[in-house]
Design an enzyme around this catalytic site. Structure first.
Site, mmCIF file in Angstrom:
data_model
loop_
_atom_site.group_PDB
_atom_site.id
_atom_site.type_symbol
_atom_site.label_atom_id
_atom_site.label_comp_id
_atom_site.label_asym_id
_atom_site.label_seq_id
_atom_site.Cartn_x
_atom_site.Cartn_y
_atom_site.Cartn_z
ATOM 1 N N PHE A 157 -13.722 -12.089 -1.729
ATOM 2 C CA PHE A 157 -12.298 -11.761 -1.903
ATOM 3 C C PHE A 157 -12.081 -10.402 -2.559
ATOM 4 O O PHE A 157 -10.976 -10.105 -3.000
ATOM 5 C CB PHE A 157 -11.612 -12.856 -2.733
ATOM 6 C CG PHE A 157 -11.632 -14.215 -2.064
ATOM 7 C CD1 PHE A 157 -10.667 -14.546 -1.126
ATOM 8 C CD2 PHE A 157 -12.621 -15.141 -2.355
ATOM 9 C CE1 PHE A 157 -10.679 -15.777 -0.483
ATOM 10 C CE2 PHE A 157 -12.650 -16.384 -1.725
ATOM 11 C CZ PHE A 157 -11.682 -16.704 -0.786
ATOM 12 N N PHE A 254 1.450 -8.446 -5.067
ATOM 13 C CA PHE A 254 1.627 -8.243 -3.621
ATOM 14 C C PHE A 254 3.085 -8.298 -3.197
ATOM 15 O O PHE A 254 3.419 -8.764 -2.114
ATOM 16 C CB PHE A 254 0.728 -9.201 -2.813
ATOM 17 C CG PHE A 254 -0.686 -8.701 -2.811
ATOM 18 C CD1 PHE A 254 -1.452 -8.763 -3.959
ATOM 19 C CD2 PHE A 254 -1.226 -8.090 -1.693
ATOM 20 C CE1 PHE A 254 -2.742 -8.232 -3.992
ATOM 21 C CE2 PHE A 254 -2.508 -7.557 -1.712
ATOM 22 C CZ PHE A 254 -3.257 -7.634 -2.867
ATOM 23 N N LEU A 255 3.940 -7.807 -4.081
ATOM 24 C CA LEU A 255 5.368 -7.693 -3.761
ATOM 25 C C LEU A 255 5.810 -6.241 -3.865
ATOM 26 O O LEU A 255 6.950 -5.964 -4.203
ATOM 27 C CB LEU A 255 6.197 -8.576 -4.699
ATOM 28 C CG LEU A 255 6.151 -10.082 -4.436
ATOM 29 C CD1 LEU A 255 7.009 -10.839 -5.440
ATOM 30 C CD2 LEU A 255 6.607 -10.417 -3.007
ATOM 31 N N ALA A 257 6.934 -3.098 -2.126
ATOM 32 C CA ALA A 257 7.407 -2.617 -0.819
ATOM 33 C C ALA A 257 6.846 -1.224 -0.579
ATOM 34 O O ALA A 257 6.550 -0.495 -1.526
ATOM 35 C CB ALA A 257 8.922 -2.584 -0.816
ATOM 36 N N GLY A 262 -2.562 -1.689 5.245
ATOM 37 C CA GLY A 262 -3.605 -1.170 6.124
ATOM 38 C C GLY A 262 -4.934 -1.710 5.639
ATOM 39 O O GLY A 262 -5.002 -2.756 5.012
ATOM 40 N N CYS A 265 -9.177 -5.148 6.337
ATOM 41 C CA CYS A 265 -9.073 -6.607 6.352
ATOM 42 C C CYS A 265 -7.743 -7.168 6.838
ATOM 43 O O CYS A 265 -7.716 -7.926 7.800
ATOM 44 C CB CYS A 265 -9.415 -7.153 4.977
ATOM 45 S SG CYS A 265 -11.156 -6.924 4.619
ATOM 46 N N LYS A 268 -6.787 -6.721 10.613
ATOM 47 C CA LYS A 268 -7.778 -7.407 11.452
ATOM 48 C C LYS A 268 -7.700 -8.921 11.272
ATOM 49 O O LYS A 268 -7.714 -9.686 12.244
ATOM 50 C CB LYS A 268 -9.161 -6.875 11.040
ATOM 51 C CG LYS A 268 -10.329 -7.748 11.345
ATOM 52 C CD LYS A 268 -11.625 -7.076 10.956
ATOM 53 C CE LYS A 268 -12.050 -7.297 9.528
ATOM 54 N NZ LYS A 268 -12.401 -8.652 9.142
#
Ligand code: UDX
Ligand code: UDX
Length: 437
Positions: A157, A254-255, A257, A262, A265, A268
């Site tokens: 991870f 992960f918020l 904007a 890209g 990982c 894909k």
């Protein structure tokens, strides 16, 4: 008997394999890293890292000198010397979204042929569910008859830029196993790392990895969709995201904007997981939309530039940041590629700067753009500045200096690194993502 130190071989010395191998040596194991790329191995044998990852080169050197880490192109020898073999070669996605497993299959065959005693074969790369079973079939078919083995799925991870910390201090370790023997070996292998270990069946471990990447990509596309709504209503996406993130069920990460995700990982794996779902008889429309929003986000940003830089043909545009995110030189699926190509198509002259990705960018853009030695050099007499990667270095450059160097003070900030109020006060025409301009 409890074995504490293992002899490990890692096949595939890319971002995942090299960081994993180096960190396994760091926690005390003996590691041989294998790659079929001779130049890469030569560089590593001389002690330099083929990728930019903070702290990695130092750790490679330290463990190499201590005799715990070595590099070779000879897969057979490496396998023979090891108790545990990790497969960490790349698993690219084909045009149709299917995962190309040819490298995994070839490596499995080579590993099998070299086996001379019981070994645990671990898949570390992200693989579609049931690849573990495919590896098992190949090993069984090609290894000598009297040799036993176990297969394990142990997805990685780590994030580029913080890869070492992510490996040594993970939130959790996921291990898919088929029996207690493999479980005991894997538990001992990871003993020095203090993190919860989740043992599952192999198929669940494979799905966990795809599900995590798909979920994180969904969070990013979700906040980018919210950013577009904010922009149309004079709201501020950063304030919205901050308040959303304080709800523990949502979480703040992960918020951010921006111009979309890209890297090697997310793009894909989202495509691969849509394909896995389809093959399983489920149409994963949600993920298809995540992909669409991500693509659209780059287009919206490009349109914003084209609309606000009059007569862009022949204009000199400074670009800050080329890599797909800061603290890496990785250009794979970087939003910069689509955005810069879009600007070139409109006749703009691109003067780019990135603290570490220039060499890799040259392979992509060749002589289509100008490469500068520094952020300020790129700014000289430019008609607009575009920020595509949020390197810390950019945030520290004084606004007065930026303004003085530019011909026209227009900034398009694809990563929201500056405050709109400050920029307007400093006299810039400032456009960002999901905030008032
Ligand atoms: C890759 C995948 O992208 C990711 O999904 C997976 O989880 C781990 O592997 P990464 O480490 O970034 O991630 O890939 P890459 O940097 O392309 O490294 C793969 C390495 O394997 C390369 O160095 C390549 O030379 C090597 N390789 C490939 C072999 O040694 N033998 C092969 O047959 C094929
Ligand atoms: C990702 C996963 O996070 C990691 O767990 C997995 O092993 C490999 O894939 P990586 O691709 O290295 O890691 O970087 P990550 O930090 O996840 O960023 C991926 C992309 O999403 C970048 O382009 C980044 O700019 C973008 N991103 C990330 C956003 O646009 N907003 C965010 O809030 C977070």
């Amino acid at each position: 008997m409890k074995i504490k130190k293992f002899k490990i071989c890692i096949v595939g010395t890319g971002y995942v394999g090299l960081v994993s191998g180096t960190c396994f040596a760091e926690i005390g194991h003996n590691v041989i890293c294998v790659d079929n790329n001779k130049e890469k191995i030569k560089m590593l044998q001389m002690g330099s890292s083929p990728i930019y990852e903070p702290g990695l080169e130092k750790m490679i050197l330290k463990n190499k000198r201590a005799g715990k880490l070595s590099f070779t192109t000879d897969i057979a020898q490496a396998v023979k010397k090891s108790d545990i073999v990790f497969i960490a070669v790349h698993t690219p996605t084909k045009e149709n979204g299917e995962t190309n497993l040819q490298y995994v299959e070839n490596v499995s065959k080579e590993v099998a042929k070299a086996m001379d005693k019981y070994k645990v074969i671990v898949s570390k790369s992200t693989m579609p569910v049931k690849t573990g079973q495919r590896i098992k079939e190949i090993i069984a078919k090609f290894c000598p008859r009297n040799i036993t083995f176990d297969i394990v799925s142990n997805p990685e991870f780590l994030k580029e830029g913080t890869a070492i910390k992510d490996f040594l201090e993970p939130d959790r370790i996921v291990i898919g196993i088929e029996n207690k023997k493999a479980e005991a070996i894997m538990r001992n292998l990871y003993e020095p790392i203090k993190a919860p270990i989740i043992f599952t069946d192999i198929e669940s471990a494979e799905i966990i990895k795809h599900a995590c990447n798909a979920f994180l990509a969904t969070k990013i596309s979700f906040i980018n969709a919210i950013a577009n709504i904010c922009e149309k209503n004079n709201a501020n996406v950063q304030e919205v995201a901050m308040a959303m993130g304080l709800d523990k069920r949502i979480g703040p990460d992960f918020l951010k904007a921006g111009i979309g995700f890209g890297g090697s990982c997310f793009p894909k794996d989202v495509s691969a997981f849509i394909n896995v779902a389809k093959k399983s008889g489920y149409d994963f429309n949600l993920l298809k939309e995540v992909k669409k929003i991500n693509k659209k986000q780059r287009e919206i940003f490009l349109d914003k530039i084209i609309k606000n830089v009059p007569d862009i043909k022949g204009k000199s545009i400074a670009i800050w940041g080329l890599s797909f995110k800061p603290d890496t030189d990785d250009m794979r699926e970087a939003p910069s590629v689509d955005i810069i190509n879009g600007l070139i198509a409109k006749g703009a002259i691109i003067k780019s700067f990135d603290p570490v990705a220039i060499e890799k960018a040259k392979v992509i853009f060749k002589d289509k753009i100008i490469y500068c030695e520094g952020a300020k050099e790129a700014l000289k007499d430019c008609d607009a500045l575009i920020i595509l990667t949020e390197w810390e270095h950019f945030k520290k450059i004084k606004l007065e200096e930026i303004k003085k160097l530019m011909k026209f003070p227009i900034i398009f900030d694809g990563r929201n690194i500056f405050s709109p109020q400050k920029m307007i006060k400093a006299g810039f025409n400032y456009y960002s993502i999901g905030r008032k301009t």
